[in-house]
Design an enzyme around this catalytic site. Structure first.
Site, mmCIF file in Angstrom:
data_model
loop_
_atom_site.group_PDB
_atom_site.id
_atom_site.type_symbol
_atom_site.label_atom_id
_atom_site.label_comp_id
_atom_site.label_asym_id
_atom_site.label_seq_id
_atom_site.Cartn_x
_atom_site.Cartn_y
_atom_site.Cartn_z
ATOM 1 N N LYS A 267 31.151 22.639 28.620
ATOM 2 C CA LYS A 267 31.211 22.250 30.031
ATOM 3 C C LYS A 267 30.735 23.395 30.921
ATOM 4 O O LYS A 267 30.074 23.171 31.931
ATOM 5 C CB LYS A 267 32.594 21.763 30.414
ATOM 6 C CG LYS A 267 33.701 22.802 30.453
ATOM 7 C CD LYS A 267 34.120 23.113 31.869
ATOM 8 C CE LYS A 267 35.298 24.063 31.894
ATOM 9 N NZ LYS A 267 35.636 24.525 33.265
ATOM 10 N N ASN A 268 31.016 24.642 30.547
ATOM 11 C CA ASN A 268 30.577 25.767 31.376
ATOM 12 C C ASN A 268 29.066 25.936 31.372
ATOM 13 O O ASN A 268 28.495 26.424 32.348
ATOM 14 C CB ASN A 268 31.257 27.059 30.918
ATOM 15 C CG ASN A 268 32.719 27.120 31.324
ATOM 16 O OD1 ASN A 268 33.150 26.405 32.223
ATOM 17 N ND2 ASN A 268 33.491 27.955 30.656
ATOM 18 N N ARG B 32 35.724 25.741 40.948
ATOM 19 C CA ARG B 32 35.046 26.946 41.414
ATOM 20 C C ARG B 32 33.553 26.921 41.099
ATOM 21 O O ARG B 32 32.762 27.524 41.814
ATOM 22 C CB ARG B 32 35.676 28.184 40.785
ATOM 23 C CG ARG B 32 37.150 28.349 41.108
ATOM 24 C CD ARG B 32 37.671 29.692 40.655
ATOM 25 N NE ARG B 32 37.042 30.777 41.391
ATOM 26 C CZ ARG B 32 37.428 31.214 42.569
ATOM 27 N NH1 ARG B 32 38.443 30.644 43.186
ATOM 28 N NH2 ARG B 32 36.802 32.209 43.162
ATOM 29 N N CYS C 53 41.282 26.473 39.186
ATOM 30 C CA CYS C 53 42.571 26.725 38.552
ATOM 31 C C CYS C 53 43.474 27.541 39.465
ATOM 32 O O CYS C 53 43.022 28.420 40.197
ATOM 33 C CB CYS C 53 42.370 27.478 37.231
ATOM 34 S SG CYS C 53 41.796 26.437 35.883
ATOM 35 N N ARG D 290 39.709 35.268 42.088
ATOM 36 C CA ARG D 290 38.372 35.354 41.497
ATOM 37 C C ARG D 290 37.361 35.257 42.634
ATOM 38 O O ARG D 290 36.779 34.216 42.884
ATOM 39 C CB ARG D 290 38.184 34.235 40.469
ATOM 40 C CG ARG D 290 39.015 34.449 39.211
ATOM 41 C CD ARG D 290 38.854 33.308 38.232
ATOM 42 N NE ARG D 290 39.575 32.125 38.688
ATOM 43 C CZ ARG D 290 39.488 30.948 38.098
ATOM 44 N NH1 ARG D 290 38.704 30.790 37.055
ATOM 45 N NH2 ARG D 290 40.175 29.916 38.544
ATOM 46 N N PRO D 291 37.182 36.356 43.367
ATOM 47 C CA PRO D 291 36.370 36.305 44.579
ATOM 48 C C PRO D 291 34.904 36.026 44.282
ATOM 49 O O PRO D 291 34.404 36.311 43.191
ATOM 50 C CB PRO D 291 36.548 37.711 45.171
ATOM 51 C CG PRO D 291 36.877 38.575 44.003
ATOM 52 C CD PRO D 291 37.680 37.713 43.075
ATOM 53 N N LEU E 154 30.501 38.810 44.891
ATOM 54 C CA LEU E 154 29.280 39.190 44.172
ATOM 55 C C LEU E 154 28.153 38.198 44.447
ATOM 56 O O LEU E 154 26.985 38.592 44.584
ATOM 57 C CB LEU E 154 29.548 39.297 42.670
ATOM 58 C CG LEU E 154 30.497 40.411 42.212
ATOM 59 C CD1 LEU E 154 30.723 40.332 40.714
ATOM 60 C CD2 LEU E 154 29.951 41.782 42.594
ATOM 61 N N ASP F 166 38.983 33.367 28.109
ATOM 62 C CA ASP F 166 39.337 31.949 27.993
ATOM 63 C C ASP F 166 40.013 31.613 26.668
ATOM 64 O O ASP F 166 40.449 30.471 26.468
ATOM 65 C CB ASP F 166 38.093 31.074 28.170
ATOM 66 C CG ASP F 166 37.754 30.849 29.633
ATOM 67 O OD1 ASP F 166 38.524 31.292 30.506
ATOM 68 O OD2 ASP F 166 36.707 30.229 29.905
ATOM 69 N N ARG G 160 40.012 18.606 32.476
ATOM 70 C CA ARG G 160 38.908 19.262 33.163
ATOM 71 C C ARG G 160 37.910 19.866 32.179
ATOM 72 O O ARG G 160 36.727 19.973 32.495
ATOM 73 C CB ARG G 160 39.424 20.386 34.082
ATOM 74 C CG ARG G 160 40.131 19.937 35.329
ATOM 75 C CD ARG G 160 40.468 21.138 36.203
ATOM 76 N NE ARG G 160 39.293 21.971 36.378
ATOM 77 C CZ ARG G 160 39.274 23.296 36.198
ATOM 78 N NH1 ARG G 160 40.354 23.933 35.817
ATOM 79 N NH2 ARG G 160 38.170 23.971 36.398
#
Length: 421
Positions: free
Chosen positions: A22-23, A92, A116, A121-122, A125, A305, A397
């Site tokens: 999925k990623n 995200r 999540c 998790r900014p 960047l 993960d 998900r």
């Protein structure tokens, strides 16, 4: 809302095939914004995050059809450059639309992302990279407002290797004017998959598979097709499911090298794992897991993960181990729930100190995020008695019908409707 009811103690046995990642799919899908036409994907996992991304792209004007792991995206018509909160709040990865929209159309309005419920998790960047291209970036009322007449190639160095930021920057660079160099780029398989997809579109990229990528911008890109790579996190999760239940597993997975770090740790724990082309197998009938320390790191290191799943296995190991997450320092919300099953785990800063116990015992537990959910299911499979795992929408998900795969292997697991939150 659904929950899993698991009758633990069943040895998992049989063959199982890993679904698409999925990623990987979640970054290839918004890449279709860079072209105009029909793009085809195979081996796409049927999980909620894919549906969320597809609906977001439809909001922008793209059309899609999705059936039997085949996804077609028609990017012929883009009617909006705004990714609204109602879609982005769920995931995200939605921020991946920023680079393609800004690069091709010179404008983007993207809601600040959700996902999540753990850890900061900014996306700084991502935003700093767009600024380096010459874009104007503002944050207004919870939205990223990005504008540029034309992105200009530049040198972008990431202080921290980031999959998301690398993907967004890559997509933006393909249509930027001139040359772009990305140093300390992520080298995860999902990024390599994206580079290959972009090259098939007509992008000019060198350095595939390395942490230095050089992109020469082109005027346009064409639609293309791709097969989604196998999900390395699902693969690792299934292996630990077999190990934690002392099972006998034969797993079909096209890229075993992508999970070498997990296989290596399983072998360190005393499990003999056999890899033969695209088959990974073992017989854990006599396996008594030894305690093994793990520290997560960027690929090809041990994946963050997989941290929660490994913690579940170490909960029944022979002595004391430490699991340290060097990527996300507070990703341990599964630990109190594992303790409810009889585990003995203490959190010290960004580490879980795990004292192995002889057995786990079934109880009612609650999922907090995708991978935490997986760890609770694994622990439930090994525990004596009945375990109820609540809030399994997190699992939906990212895992395609995980209970069906476990049932095929002999687990006693049932999805049940519940009013419990």
């Amino acid at each position: 809302m659904d929950k899993f009811v698991i009758h633990g103690g069943k040895q998992l046995k049989g063959k199982v095939e890993v679904s698409g990642a999925k990623n990987a799919a979640l970054v290839l899908m918004p890449a279709c914004l860079l072209n105009s036409g029909i793009n085809n994907f195979t081996n796409v996992p049927e999980v909620n995050d894919i549906s969320t991304m597809a609906k977001l792209l439809k909001q922008l004007g793209l059309d899609y059809s999705f059936e039997e792991n085949k996804l077609q995206i028609d990017s012929s018509s883009i009617v909006s450059l705004e990714a609204p909160y109602e879609h982005v709040k769920k995931m995200r990865a939605s921020v991946y639309v920023l680079g393609p929209l800004l690069s091709r159309f010179g404008s983007a309005k993207v809601s600040l992302p959700g996902g999540c419920a753990w850890g900061p998790r900014p996306i700084n960047l991502h935003l700093e990279a767009m600024k380096k291209f010459g874009a104007e970036i503002d944050i207004e009322s919870g939205y990223i407002i990005a504008k540029s007449n034309k992105l200009i190639g530049t040198h972008i160095h990431f202080d921290i290797s980031s999959v998301g930021a690398t993907g967004n920057t890559l997509m933006a660079a393909t249509l930027a004017k001139g040359s772009t160099k990305i140093s300390n780029a992520a080298v995860e398989p999902e990024i390599t998959s994206l580079v290959e997809f972009l090259i098939d579109m007509g992008a000019k990229i060198e350095g595939i598979g390395t942490n230095t990528l050089e992109i020469e911008g082109v005027d346009e890109l064409k639609p293309t097709s791709a097969k989604i790579i196998g999900d390395r996190i699902e693969a690792g999760t299934l292996l630990i499911a077999g190990a934690i239940t002392r099972g006998k597993i034969e797993m079909l997975y096209e890229n075993p090298e992508h999970i070498y770090s997990v296989i290596s740790k399983l072998e360190d724990s005393g499990l003999k794992v056999f890899v033969n082309n695209n088959i990974v197998s073992f017989d854990a009938s006599d396996y008594e897991p030894k305690s093994v320390d793990v520290s997560t790191s960027i690929y090809p290191g041990f994946p963050t993960d997989m941290q929660a799943q490994w913690t579940a296995l170490m909960a029944i190991a022979d002595s004391t181990s430490t699991v340290t997450d060097s990527i996300y320092f507070d990703r341990f919300k599964h630990v109190p729930e594992l303790d409810r099953l009889g585990a003995d785990i203490e959190i010290i800063r960004n580490s879980a100190v795990i004292k192995g116990v002889k057995k786990l015992t079934g109880a009612k537990v609650m999922s907090t995020d995708l991978r935490a959910s997986a760890s609770l299911v694994l622990a439930g499979l090994a525990a004596e008695g009945i375990t109820e795992v609540l809030r399994i929408y997190h699992l939906d998900r990212g895992y395609q019908k995980i209970e069906q795969k476990l049932l095929t292997l002999g687990a006693e697991i049932e999805r049940v409707k519940t009013t419990e939150f």
